[in-house]
Design an enzyme around this catalytic site. Structure first.
Site, PDB file in Angstrom:
ATOM      1  N   ARG A  51       0.820  -1.228   0.000  1.00  0.00           N
ATOM      2  CA  ARG A  51       0.000   0.000   0.000  1.00  0.00           C
ATOM      3  C   ARG A  51       0.846   1.267   0.000  1.00  0.00           C
ATOM      4  NH1 ARG A  51      -1.682   2.597   4.123  1.00  0.00           N
ATOM      5  NH2 ARG A  51      -1.721   0.853   5.581  1.00  0.00           N
ATOM      6  N   TYR A 105     -13.905  12.746 -19.849  1.00  0.00           N
ATOM      7  CA  TYR A 105     -14.406  11.379 -19.629  1.00  0.00           C
ATOM      8  C   TYR A 105     -15.495  11.410 -18.548  1.00  0.00           C
ATOM      9  CZ  TYR A 105     -14.445   6.856 -17.301  1.00  0.00           C
ATOM     10  OH  TYR A 105     -14.852   5.705 -16.682  1.00  0.00           O
ATOM     11  N   ASP A 177      -5.020  14.624 -18.618  1.00  0.00           N
ATOM     12  CA  ASP A 177      -5.257  13.191 -18.730  1.00  0.00           C
ATOM     13  C   ASP A 177      -4.768  12.788 -20.120  1.00  0.00           C
ATOM     14  OD1 ASP A 177      -6.336  10.696 -19.287  1.00  0.00           O
ATOM     15  OD2 ASP A 177      -8.101  11.024 -18.029  1.00  0.00           O
ATOM     16  N   LYS A 202      -5.784   1.279 -20.285  1.00  0.00           N
ATOM     17  CA  LYS A 202      -5.987   1.447 -21.728  1.00  0.00           C
ATOM     18  C   LYS A 202      -4.684   1.169 -22.485  1.00  0.00           C
ATOM     19  CE  LYS A 202     -10.167   2.968 -20.609  1.00  0.00           C
ATOM     20  NZ  LYS A 202     -10.400   2.736 -19.184  1.00  0.00           N
TER      21      LYS A 202
HETATM   22  N1  PLP Z   1      -9.480   8.782 -18.219  1.00  0.00           N
HETATM   23  C1  PLP Z   1      -9.996   8.441 -19.415  1.00  0.00           C
HETATM   24  C2  PLP Z   1      -9.737   9.329 -20.588  1.00  0.00           C
HETATM   25  C3  PLP Z   1     -10.764   7.283 -19.538  1.00  0.00           C
HETATM   26  O1  PLP Z   1     -11.274   6.967 -20.724  1.00  0.00           O
HETATM   27  C4  PLP Z   1     -10.990   6.476 -18.397  1.00  0.00           C
HETATM   28  C5  PLP Z   1     -11.793   5.256 -18.471  1.00  0.00           C
HETATM   29  O2  PLP Z   1     -12.398   4.955 -19.469  1.00  0.00           O
HETATM   30  C6  PLP Z   1     -10.438   6.875 -17.172  1.00  0.00           C
HETATM   31  C7  PLP Z   1      -9.678   8.023 -17.120  1.00  0.00           C
HETATM   32  C8  PLP Z   1     -10.658   6.056 -15.923  1.00  0.00           C
HETATM   33  O3  PLP Z   1      -9.810   4.965 -15.970  1.00  0.00           O
HETATM   34  P1  PLP Z   1     -10.049   3.597 -15.119  1.00  0.00           P
HETATM   35  O4  PLP Z   1     -11.243   2.927 -15.718  1.00  0.00           O
HETATM   36  O5  PLP Z   1      -8.773   2.873 -15.293  1.00  0.00           O
HETATM   37  O6  PLP Z   1     -10.299   4.009 -13.714  1.00  0.00           O
END
Ligand code: PLP
Length: 384
Positions: A51, A105, A177, A202
């Site tokens: 952790r 997102y 992001d 991803k």
């Molecule tokens: N940021 C983007 C651009 C995303 O598309 C996603 C999920 O689809 C996330 C963050 C969140 O990621 P996680 O599902 O790994 O928590």
């Protein structure tokens, strides 16, 4: 610095690898141990414990991630949302104010508009493509600005150079992001961003078999985020670290193939009579195309598009394609197709989705590693 002289592909393979190799193992072994023998009185955050994000698997990944984005430090987390929420909870406290792009997102949008205000943190949404409008939104208590490199699902490209510069001028933290671009197509530190965030689920991992996240940036910002993560508990477990580490080694070849394939598919879809509109930054018709050409090393593997015939027609296409799997998520080796109104953005109220420009019939495609010709033929039959 040595790592700046190496190519991204070399760093993906060699950065952060143990030297000397552990018992000669060419692949980083999994240290599946929750705790490690204590080495004297080293302070709580230096105890070795999963952790606390400091097992050998964490450390190897942190070094690799920092190296590929030409940043000082990195931190892996249990999901992309753990990276985003932990970072924002570290930077912001009750009474602070955040500026956030208006088409993020869905999960991020929900967190920012529900959970932050519940903690006394206020938020204003900005149009990332209209820098002249940002000044009117800034307040004396604004601490940070949050954007995406290419937004989910409309692939909007904000004035990213403007965002980093605006943050610097105002003395606030710029967060981006970078999930959709991946470090192959964009490295935020090189353009002046303070923190880069990823859903490692991803492209970074690329095989649709784990959920993970990452935060990349200077140690001065990362250290408090790491300690907050240790307290909130959203740490990545060593087996997931191992899979992410393994997945990242092929990031370069995967993403470059996906860039090429998605561009060909986007051009094919744009010329198809059953398609009304295609959103892809590699197309000249995309409003951010010139900026994307200047700032990105590739246009990415994500496409979204509208077909004639609305929701019914969109659903028929999702049923009729034989190669892309109808599923949420993205960035894996297999093509995935979805209607964001029913998946990634289902949590966003319909009227808000309309304001964000996400119609109910919008289709989002994550282009995988299948042969481009086979994907094209599949879409041709499904659209016809
Ligand atoms: N940021 C983007 C651009 C995303 O598309 C996603 C999920 O689809 C996330 C963050 C969140 O990621 P996680 O599902 O790994 O928590």
């Amino acid at each position: 610095m040595e790592r700046r002289n190496k190519h991204l592909d070399t760093k993906l393979i060699h950065a952060g690898e143990p030297k000397p190799l552990i018992r000669g193992a060419v692949s980083m072994p999994i240290f599946q141990s929750s705790t490690f023998a204590a080495e004297g009185d080293c302070g709580y955050y230096n105890l070795r414990y999963i952790r606390l994000n400091n097992t050998p698997n964490h450390e190897a990944l942190h070094q690799k991630l920092a190296a590929v984005e030409n940043a000082e430090a990195a931190l892996v987390t249990a999901s992309g949302m753990a990276a985003i929420s932990t970072t924002l909870f570290t930077l912001l406290r009750s009474g602070d104010h955040l500026l956030a792009q208006d088409c993020l997102y869905g999960g991020t949008h929900d967190f920012i508009s529900e959970d932050l205000p519940a903690c006394g943190i206020s938020v204003d949404f900005i149009d990332g493509t209209a820098p002249d409008s940002w000044e009117s939104k800034i307040r004396s208590n604004t601490r940070a600005i949050f954007v995406e490199t290419l937004t989910n699902p409309l692939l909007q490209m904000a004035d990213l150079k403007g965002v980093a510069e605006f943050a610097r001028q105002k003395g606030i933290v710029s967060l981006i992001d970078n999930t959709f671009a991946s470090p192959v197509n964009f490295r935020p530190a090189e353009w002046g961003f303070d923190l880069s965030l990823h859903s490692g689920t991803k492209y970074l991992n690329g095989h649709s078999d784990i959920v993970a996240g990452a935060v990349i940036g200077p140690s001065a910002l990362l250290d408090p985020i790491c300690r907050k993560l240790a307290r909130l508990g959203g740490s990545l477990d060593p087996h997931a670290c191992f899979l992410l580490h393994r997945g990242m080694k092929t990031l370069g070849v995967r993403v470059r193939y996906q860039n090429e394939s998605a561009l060909k598919l986007a051009q094919f879809l744009e010329n198809h009579p059953a398609v009304d509109r295609v959103h892809y930054p590699g197309l000249e018709s995309h409003p951010g195309h010139t900026l994307a050409e200047e700032m990105l090393d590739g246009f990415g593997g994500m496409i979204s598009f509208e077909v004639t015939g609305g929701v019914e027609a969109a659903d028929r296409i999702l049923e009729n394609v034989t190669l892309p799997i109808s599923a949420p998520s993205l960035g894996g080796v297999e093509s995935l197709i979805t209607r964001p109104a029913t998946t990634s953005h289902a949590g966003v109220p319909p009227e808000q989705r309309r304001v964000m420009g996400i119609s109910d019939s919008l289709i989002r495609l994550s282009v995988g590693l299948e042969a481009t010709e086979d994907l094209m033929a599949d879409f041709d039959q499904a659209l016809t």
